[in-house]
Design a protein around this motif. Structure first.
Motif, PDB file in Angstrom:
ATOM      1  N   PRO A  56      -5.228   6.587   2.405  1.00 26.23           N
ATOM      2  CA  PRO A  56      -5.062   7.324   1.141  1.00 26.23           C
ATOM      3  C   PRO A  56      -3.625   7.764   0.875  1.00 26.23           C
ATOM      4  N   GLY A  57      -2.864   8.029   1.916  1.00 26.55           N
ATOM      5  CA  GLY A  57      -1.461   8.416   1.761  1.00 26.55           C
ATOM      6  C   GLY A  57      -0.582   7.311   1.227  1.00 26.55           C
ATOM      7  N   ASP A  58      -1.096   6.073   1.194  1.00 30.51           N
ATOM      8  CA  ASP A  58      -0.331   4.954   0.639  1.00 30.51           C
ATOM      9  C   ASP A  58      -0.444   4.899  -0.885  1.00 30.51           C
ATOM     10  N   THR A  59      -1.301   5.705  -1.450  1.00 29.12           N
ATOM     11  CA  THR A  59      -1.483   5.722  -2.904  1.00 29.12           C
ATOM     12  C   THR A  59      -0.162   6.036  -3.602  1.00 29.12           C
ATOM     13  N   GLY A  60       0.119   5.285  -4.665  1.00 26.71           N
ATOM     14  CA  GLY A  60       1.348   5.515  -5.419  1.00 26.71           C
ATOM     15  C   GLY A  60       1.696   4.330  -6.279  1.00 26.71           C
ATOM     16  N   LEU A  61       2.833   4.440  -6.950  1.00 29.22           N
ATOM     17  CA  LEU A  61       3.368   3.338  -7.759  1.00 29.22           C
ATOM     18  C   LEU A  61       4.440   2.646  -6.933  1.00 29.22           C
TER      19      LEU A  61
END
Lengths: 114, 115
Positions: free
Chosen positions: A81-86
């Motif tokens: 989940p910490g990889d979430t991003g643009l």
């Protein structure tokens, strides 16, 4: 005008899955960078690749620069989940030193669901 | 982290009013940039500077002007704001472009809304 096309534009996967994001161009770049941006913040540099065929690893992230220096990929193993991003790719010009900044792709919105 | 601060962080203004955004760096980097970020367009370069009083236009410079009177400050001015200039504006700095790597360090952004 140098263009960078990123794919996919949006990606939503489950925690633990693997994924690959692509950055393609018809132009040659002297170097290519990958940035990650979180909501309400500026992009943050992840890696720079300079040599054709170069592979760099950053923990679970693997970055590759194409042999012809026109494309790049970002592979994430066992996404969290910490990889979430643009995720943004950006190329520096092949001539003239690049003082006129980078050419950015439109980005890949990545969501990792727990 | 690179020392870059943008001000204001948020601004709401009306069409036709002038607006100035400020970027301040403590890194003594030579190159400074203003980008705007819009959905569907990504990051687009407005203006950049390669030294004090040395600036040039980027991809979307119409309606914008810049000034750099000191190494540490780069100002972006909208002489007469329009609704199409509603966007998030990012300042970036680099000290290494002439060495070919082109790495940028970004500020946290300034969200401008033009009503």
């Amino acid at each position: 005008t140098q263009l960078l096309e990123q794919s996919p534009q949006f990606l939503s996967i489950q925690e633990g899955e693997n994924l690959t994001v692509y950055c393609n161009s018809s132009s040659v770049f002297s170097s290519l960078q990958w940035y990650r941006q979180e909501p309400g913040e500026g992009p943050v540099l992840l890696v720079t690749v300079v040599t054709g065929g170069e592979v760099k690893k950053l923990k679970r992230l693997t970055f590759q620069f194409g042999d012809a220096r026109k494309d790049s990929s970002l592979h994430i193993t066992a996404a969290q989940p910490g990889d979430t991003g643009l995720y943004l790719c950006a190329g520096a010009g092949g001539t003239g030193g690049g003082a006129d900044g980078l050419t950015f792709g439109k980005g890949t919105h990545l969501i990792i669901q727990p | 982290d690179a020392g870059i601060t943008q001000s204001p962080r948020h601004k709401v203004t009306e069409t036709g009013t002038p607006v100035t955004l400020r970027c301040h760096q403590t890194e003594n980097h030579r190159y400074m940039y203003w980008y705007r970020q819009d959905p569907g367009h990504g990051l687009r370069l407005i203006h950049y500077s390669y030294g004090v009083k040395d600036t040039d236009k980027g991809e979307v410079s119409d309606g914008y002007s810049v000034s750099r009177s000191k190494t540490e400050d780069f100002l972006l001015t909208l002489e007469s704001a329009t609704s199409s200039q509603t966007s998030v504006y990012f300042c970036a700095i680099s000290g290494t472009l002439w060495e070919g790597t082109g790495e940028l360090f970004f500020g946290e952004g300034s969200r401008l809304t033009v009503l």
